[in-house]
Scaffold this active site. Structure first.
Site, short mmCIF file in Angstrom:
data_model
loop_
_atom_site.label_atom_id
_atom_site.label_comp_id
_atom_site.label_asym_id
_atom_site.label_seq_id
_atom_site.Cartn_x
_atom_site.Cartn_y
_atom_site.Cartn_z
CE LYS A 143 -3.65 2.32 2.25
NZ LYS A 143 -4.31 2.33 3.30
CG HIS A 281 -10.10 -28.02 -36.24
ND1 HIS A 281 -10.68 -26.73 -36.74
CD2 HIS A 281 -8.81 -27.72 -37.22
CE1 HIS A 281 -10.44 -25.97 -37.25
NE2 HIS A 281 -9.41 -26.60 -37.95
#
Ligand SMILES: NC(=O)c1ncn([C@@H]2O[C@H](COP(=O)(O)O)[C@@H](O)[C@H]2O)c1NC=O
Length: 519
Positions: A143, A281
Site C-alpha cells: 500500500k 480441431h
C-alpha cells in the site's frame, strides 16, 4: 496517497522469510551497501550465524516474539515503519515524535501453507501454517509503495542488490513490486479460503464447497487467439498439466495448438499401453495403441492420413528414433510426449515448424471446470473407471460372446470414445481407430461419417457409441457397412428395437450401462 518520490535509497530493511534460500547472499549484499537489517527470529539467527550484523525485531518492538511465533511483527513499531508516507511531512513528523524509524525495504516470504497441505499434514498443522503477520506486512508495504519496496520472490534478490547499489528503487519499480506483492497475498489467501471451504464442504451438497477460489499467473502472451483478430494469453495455475509443459523446440505455441494438444494429451494419457493420439480441431483423426510408440503412430496415422496433415500428436511414452522418423515425414504442428530419446529429438529438431513439448504424465484433475457466462460449472472428471467401463460388467444383449481379440478391440473403442466429441461413433480394428464420426447433432450422421471415413475397413471392424442408439437407424448404418460387434451404453426406450436390429444383422452387441458424452 502514494507520492511519487522517485528513486529512493535503501537505508533500512526488514527481512522475515520462511524460505531461507538466497537469504545470506541478500543480507551480506545489503550490509555491504550500508543497509541496516532488522529480522524476525529464525531469519535473524540465520543472518547472525553468517556473521552479518542484524537487529532482532524484538528490539524494535520492545515485545518478545510470543505465542509460538503467532505474534512477532504485529506491532505499531513495525507497521508504522512500513506505512508512513515519506512524502507526507505530517507522517514524517509523527514518526519522529513516536521515535519510530521507517523501513525502505521489506523482504518477506510466507509460511509454506500450500506445501504443508500438499504434504498431507494434519488439519492443525495446516492451520498453524497460515501466515498472519507476513501478509499484514506485505500488504502494508505494498500500500505504501510510494515509500517502501516490497519483495516476495527470492528470485528477485540479485536484482534487489543491483538496485540498492544503484541508489535505490524507482517509483515504477516499487509499483511493480507492490502489484506482485498483492498478487502473492491474494493467491495465498485464495489457497487458504479454498482449503477451508473444502474442509467444511457440506456432505449433503455432494461435497461441493461453498466457496471456490483459483488464481492464475500469466505465463505467455500468444500471437493471437482462436482467430487472428482475437488476442490471447496463457495463464498457469498451480496444478500440473499442459500449461507447465517444457517446450524443447519450435515456434511459439498458438491458442489452437494448446486446445488441440490438451485434447491429444488427454486421449493418449488415458491408456496404459503405448498410445498415440492425432488430433485436429480437438477431435481425433487417429488413435491407436501398439507395442511401442512407433507402431501406435503408424496405426493412428493410417486411420485418416488426409486429416492427420497439420495435426497435433500426443503419446504417453518417450518418442523413439523410429517414431520420430515416421512423424518427420508428415507435416505436424505439435508433438507432446513424456520425453524424447536423444536421436528422436535430433531428427525432429531438424523440422523448423514442429513444436516439441515434454510433459511427464501426472494424475488427471479429479474435477473439471467449464466457464459459462456469469459462472462456472464443476463436475467430477469423466474417468474411465466406472463399473460399465470394465468389459467384465458388460451385458451381452445379442449375438455370440466376442472372442478375445474382438473384446480387446471393443474395449479399445470404448476407451477411445472419451476423446471424441458427441455424438461419437467410433470404428476400430486391431487396437486402432479406422473411422471416427464426431460432433454431429444426431447419431445417424455420426454413424454415416464414421463408416464413410472407414471405407472398406468398416467391414469386420468393431463399433462403439458414446450414448445409446435412440432408434435402430444409426446402428443399421454400421451393420450394413459390415461392423460385426458393437458396444454402447443401452438405456433407450427403444432398446428392444435396437437389439432386434442387431440380432437381425447377426452382430454381437454389448451394453455398458455407462455413457461417455464429451461436448
Ligand atoms: N506473527 C507474526 O507476527 C509474523 N510476522 C512475520 N511472520 C512470518 O514469519 C516468517 C519468518 O519467521 P522466522 O524469521 O522466525 O523464520 C515469515 O514467513 C513471516 O511471514 C509471522 N508469522 C506468522 O504469522
Amino acid at each position: 496517497m502514494s507520492t511519487d518520490l522517485g528513486r529512493r535509497p535503501v537505508r533500512r530493511a526488514l527481512i522475515g522469510v520462511s524460505d531461507k534460500a538466497g537469504l545470506l547472499d541478500l543480507a551480506t549484499g545489503l550490509h555491504a551497501a550500508g543497509v541496516e537489517i532488522v529480522s524476525t527470529g529464525g531469519t535473524a539467527k540465520a543472518i547472525a550465524d553468517a556473521g552479518v550484523p542484524v537487529t532482532p525485531v524484538e528490539q524494535v518492538t520492545g515485545f518478545p516474539e510470543s505465542l509460538d511465533g503467532r505474534v512477532k511483527t504485529l506491532h505499531p513499531h513495525v507497521h508504522a515503519g512500513l506505512l508512513a508516507d515519506q512524502g507526507n511531512p505530517d507522517h514524517v513528523e509523527q514518526l519522529r515524535k513516536l521515535d519510530i524509524a521507517a523501513f525502505d525495504l521489506l523482504v518477506v516470504n510466507l509460511y509454506p501453507f500450500a506445501q504443508t497441505v500438499a504434504s498431507g499434514a494434519s488439519f492443525e498443522d495446516c492451520v498453524e501454517n497460515i501466515d498472519i503477520g507476513g501478509p499484514a506486512m506485505v500488504r502494508a508495504a505494498a500500500k505504501n509503495h510510494g515509500s517502501v519496496a516490497v519483495v516476495v520472490d527470492p528470485a528477485r534478490y540479485g536484482w534487489v542488490l543491483e538496485r540498492v547499489a544503484d541508489g535505490g528503487f524507482e517509483f515504477e519499480d516499487r509499483k511493480r513490486l507492490a502489484a506482485q506483492a498483492y498478487a502473492h497475498t491474494a493467491a495465498y489467501d485464495t489457497a487458504v479460503a479454498s482449503w477451508f471451504a473444502s474442509a467444511y464442504a457440506p456432505a449433503d451438497d455432494a461435497g461441493f464447497p461453498d466457496f471456490l477460489g483459483a488464481t492464475w499467473e500469466r505465463a505467455d502472451v500468444l500471437r493471437y487467439g482462436e482467430n487472428p483478430h482475437q488476442k490471447a494469453a496463457l495463464y498457469k495455475s498451480q496444478n500440473p498439466g499442459l500449461a507447465h509443459a517444457e517446450q524443447l523446440h519450435g515456434k511459439a505455441m498458438s491458442y489452437n495448438n494448446y486446445v488441440d494438444t490438451d485434447a491429444a494429451r488427454r486421449a493418449a494419457y488415458d491408456f496404459a499401453e503405448p498410445a498415440v493420439a492425432i488430433i485436429k480441431h480437438a477431435n481425433p483423426c487417429g488413435l491407436a495403441i501398439g507395442v511401442d510408440v512407433a507402431e501406435a503412430h503408424r496405426k493412428a496415422h493410417a486411420c485418416d492420413p488426409v486429416s492427420a496433415y497439420g495435426g497435433v500428436i500426443a503419446t504417453n511414452r518417450p518418442v523413439s528414433r523410429e517414431a520420430a522418423e515416421q512423424i518427420a515425414e508428415v507435416f505436424t504442428e505439435v508433438v507432446l510426449a513424456p520425453d524424447f530419446d536423444a536421436e528422436a529429438l535430433e531428427i525432429l529438431q531438424r523440422k523448423k515448424n514442429i513444436r516439441l513439448l515434454k510433459l511427464p504424465a501426472a494424475p488427471a484433475s479429479p474435477i473439471e471446470f467449464r466457464p459459462i457466462s456469469g459462472g462456472v460449472l464443476l463436475q467430477t472428471a469423466d474417468a474411465i473407471d466406472a463399473d460399465g467401463d470394465d468389459p467384465a460388467n458388460w451385458k451381452l444383449a445379442t449375438g455370440a460372446p466376442a472372442d478375445e481379440q474382438t473384446l480387446r478391440d471393443l474395449e479399445f473403442a470404448w476407451r477411445s470414445l472419451r476423446a471424441v466429441k458427441s455424438n461419437a461413433i467410433l470404428l476400430a480394428s486391431g487396437g486402432a481407430t479406422v473411422g471416427v464420426g464426431m460432433g454431429q447433432v444426431n447419431r445417424v450422421d455420426s454413424s454415416r461419417l464414421a463408416v464413410s471415413r472407414a471405407g472398406d475397413r468398416a467391414k469386420g471392424a468393431v463399433g462403439a457409441s458414446d450414448a445409446f442408439f435412440p432408434f435402430p437407424d444409426g446402428l443399421e448404418v454400421l451393420t450394413e457397412a459390415g461392423v460385426r460387434a458393437i458396444v454402447q451404453p443401452g438405456g433407450s426406450v427403444h432398446d428392444p428395437e435396437v437389439i432386434a436390429a442387431a440380432e437381425k444383422a447377426g452382430v454381437t452387441m454389448y451394453l455398458t450401462g455407462t455413457r461417455h458424452f464429451a461436448h
